[in-house]
Design an enzyme around this catalytic site. Structure first.
Site, short mmCIF file in Angstrom:
data_model
loop_
_atom_site.label_atom_id
_atom_site.label_comp_id
_atom_site.label_asym_id
_atom_site.label_seq_id
_atom_site.Cartn_x
_atom_site.Cartn_y
_atom_site.Cartn_z
N ASP A 240 0.88 -1.17 0.00
CA ASP A 240 0.00 0.00 0.00
C ASP A 240 0.92 1.22 0.00
O ASP A 240 1.65 1.45 0.95
CB ASP A 240 -0.89 -0.03 1.25
CG ASP A 240 -1.92 1.09 1.23
OD1 ASP A 240 -2.81 1.05 0.37
OD2 ASP A 240 -1.80 2.01 2.05
N GLU A 324 -1.65 -0.84 -5.85
CA GLU A 324 -2.96 -0.38 -6.26
C GLU A 324 -2.78 0.70 -7.31
O GLU A 324 -1.82 1.45 -7.27
CB GLU A 324 -3.68 0.19 -5.05
CG GLU A 324 -5.15 0.34 -5.24
CD GLU A 324 -5.83 0.62 -3.90
OE1 GLU A 324 -7.01 0.32 -3.78
OE2 GLU A 324 -5.15 1.13 -2.99
N ASP A 421 -3.64 0.34 6.60
CA ASP A 421 -2.81 0.21 5.39
C ASP A 421 -2.26 -1.21 5.23
O ASP A 421 -2.13 -1.71 4.13
CB ASP A 421 -1.67 1.24 5.44
CG ASP A 421 -2.21 2.67 5.49
OD1 ASP A 421 -3.33 2.89 4.99
OD2 ASP A 421 -1.54 3.54 6.06
#
Ligand SMILES: [Zn+2]
Length: 493
Positions: A240, A324, A421
């Site tokens: 993340d 991501e 996270d």
């Protein structure tokens, strides 16, 4: 091992003599002048086109018809260069003109500025017509002295190179001469000597008080066909990127943002306060401005160092890295919104925005893209709609809402509590573990480093409920998600 050809930049710090410093400044000034000259020529043509359209409209012609009818070509590099050559003058012969001093600088400083102006204009036109992805591009502006970055680009004939590392500590530049280097050009020098690299161009720029040369080379790089046994054993890591932390890993590790040392931060704020008290145009103000620039520059270097250390560690430590697909441009846009669409939850978001600007996840992602290619690992980018933050990493139930302020993920279904996270990183890693084997194999035999970048898009069209794993064209992956791609909850693998 496979050889891939790639463009690569070597960044060197220059240590110019006072005379060379003057030459660098003069070149940067000439490049800025040339850029502004080209933009002005384009604007003039554009305004003339607008005037003729308005005239026709006033005479009763339909606006669309008038636009189609009026033709005023916007000049590009060849036309601008030709017109300038005829009108530039020559101070050596006492001939007045637009830039009689042109002979004092390399012609490439002009030419590359014209190319840049062409690009800026085209970016605006394409963006205006909706043919350009990403953020809207504004009408090309003039570069102001002192505000725009001092920079220029030089090219050479690669058959008779005039840009080269004369020694490990000296960079030969056309028209400027041999400039001493603050650091070593050993790696560049060796790659060129071995015939693995060919210098294409050099961009010289100033940041703070330092001048840098970014030498662009076309280079043959040997890249591993597959991850090492150690990488394979480590398997998949979910990452993340950059919100409160520099990164959160699915292993449970939180990597903190590089914090500016307290003493350094204190010095910055002290200098900033002193600067604010100075009088405009005073010598002291200029001195403090330079000092502030140096302090900020040092901070930026530290941050860049931390980013490179992280991305190298990820690319060498695991076989597959899952991140991501952040809409970085959107996230860093002002949280306050506009009059018509006021921002919601402004305080929490502006905190997030500040943190994002701090670590630049787009930059981390860019580094991961090329470093995974170098080290035989694979970068997987999860679709923006994949609910990595809202899914419980223990029981896979999805929360309908998760406020930005909630730093700990507390599952309403199973009671699992985990750092927000880290939870997202674990969900990303799970997505990577579902990759079919052929995607996880790094195709080092293909021509480009792009080839090994795989995209993952969960899709509801699969009857099994398993996410569809697709390899996408990276050009499309960055675009906005299609409407036919509804957000979907992947079930456990
Ligand atoms: Zn749960």
């Amino acid at each position: 091992m496979a050889l891939i050809e790639q463009l690569r930049a070597y960044r060197l710090t220059l240590d110019p003599t006072p005379a060379q410093l003057q030459a660098l400044t003069r070149h940067a000034g000439a490049a800025r002048w040339a850029y502004n000259h080209a933009i002005a020529a384009k604007r003039t043509a554009h305004e003339e086109w607008r005037r003729q359209v308005d005239e026709l409209v006033a005479a009763g012609v339909d606006e669309a018809a008038a636009r189609a009818q009026v033709r005023v070509p916007v000049p590009t590099k060849p036309a601008i260069q030709k017109a300038l050559n005829a009108a530039k003058g020559d101070s050596r012969l006492g001939i007045e003109g637009a830039c009689p001093w042109w002979w004092e600088v390399s012609t490439y400083a002009f030419q590359s500025a014209f190319v840049d102006a062409d690009q800026a204009w085209k970016a605006w036109v394409d963006s205006h017509r909706g043919q350009r992805a990403g953020r809207r591009v504004g009408y090309p502006r003039f570069k102001k002295r002192g505000r725009a970055r001092d920079s220029f680009r030089l090219h050479h004939n690669i058959k008779q190179p005039t840009i080269r590392a004369a020694t490990y500590r000296r960079l030969q530049l056309p028209r400027i001469g041999e400039v001493r280097l603050h650091d070593s050009a050993k790696r560049l020098s060796r790659a060129v000597a071995a015939g693995r690299a060919v210098i294409q161009s050099v961009t010289i720029s100033r940041t703070g008080h330092r001048w840098y040369a970014s030498v662009l080379v076309r280079q043959q790089t040997a890249v591993p066909d597959r991850p090492t046994p150690r990488q394979t054993a480590a398997g998949v890591v979910g990452v993340d990127l950059g919100t409160r932390h520099l990164a959160a890993l699915s292993t449970g590790e939180l990597i903190a943002n590089p914090r500016v040392k307290a003493a350094h931060a204190r010095r910055i704020s002290r200098v900033a306060r002193a600067y604010a008290r100075t009088e405009k145009g005073s010598r002291r103000r200029e001195k403090l401005r330079q000092r502030l620039g140096r302090l900020h520059h040092r901070e930026a270097l530290q941050r860049a160092g931390a980013a490179h250390a992280l991305t190298k560690r990820l690319a060498t430590g695991w076989a597959t890295i899952v991140v991501e697909d952040l809409n970085v441009a959107g996230m860093t846009r002002s949280a306050r919104g506009t009059i018509h669409a006021p921002g919601r939850n402004v305080r929490a978001k502006s905190g997030l925005n500040r943190a994002l600007v701090d670590v630049a996840p787009g930059e981390l992602r860019r580094q991961l893209e090329y470093k995974t290619a170098w080290y035989g690992s694979t970068l997987v980018v999860a679709d923006r709609w994949y609910p990595s933050s809202k899914t419980c990493s223990a029981c896979l139930s999805v929360k309908p809402k998760l406020a930005l302020a909630e730093r700990t993920f507390c599952c309403a279904e199973c009671g699992h509590e985990v750092d927000r996270d880290i939870n997202a990183a674990i969900n990303l890693a799970r997505l990577g573990q579902q990759l079919p084997a052929q995607l996880a194999v790094a195709p080092g035999t293909e021509e480009t480093s792009n080839a090994r970048r795989a995209g993952v898009r969960p899709s509801s069209s699969r009857a099994s409920g398993q996410p569809a794993l697709t390899r996408e064209d990276p050009r499309h992956r960055r675009g906005s998600p299609r409407r036919s791609d509804p957000p979907v909850v992947p079930t456990a693998a």
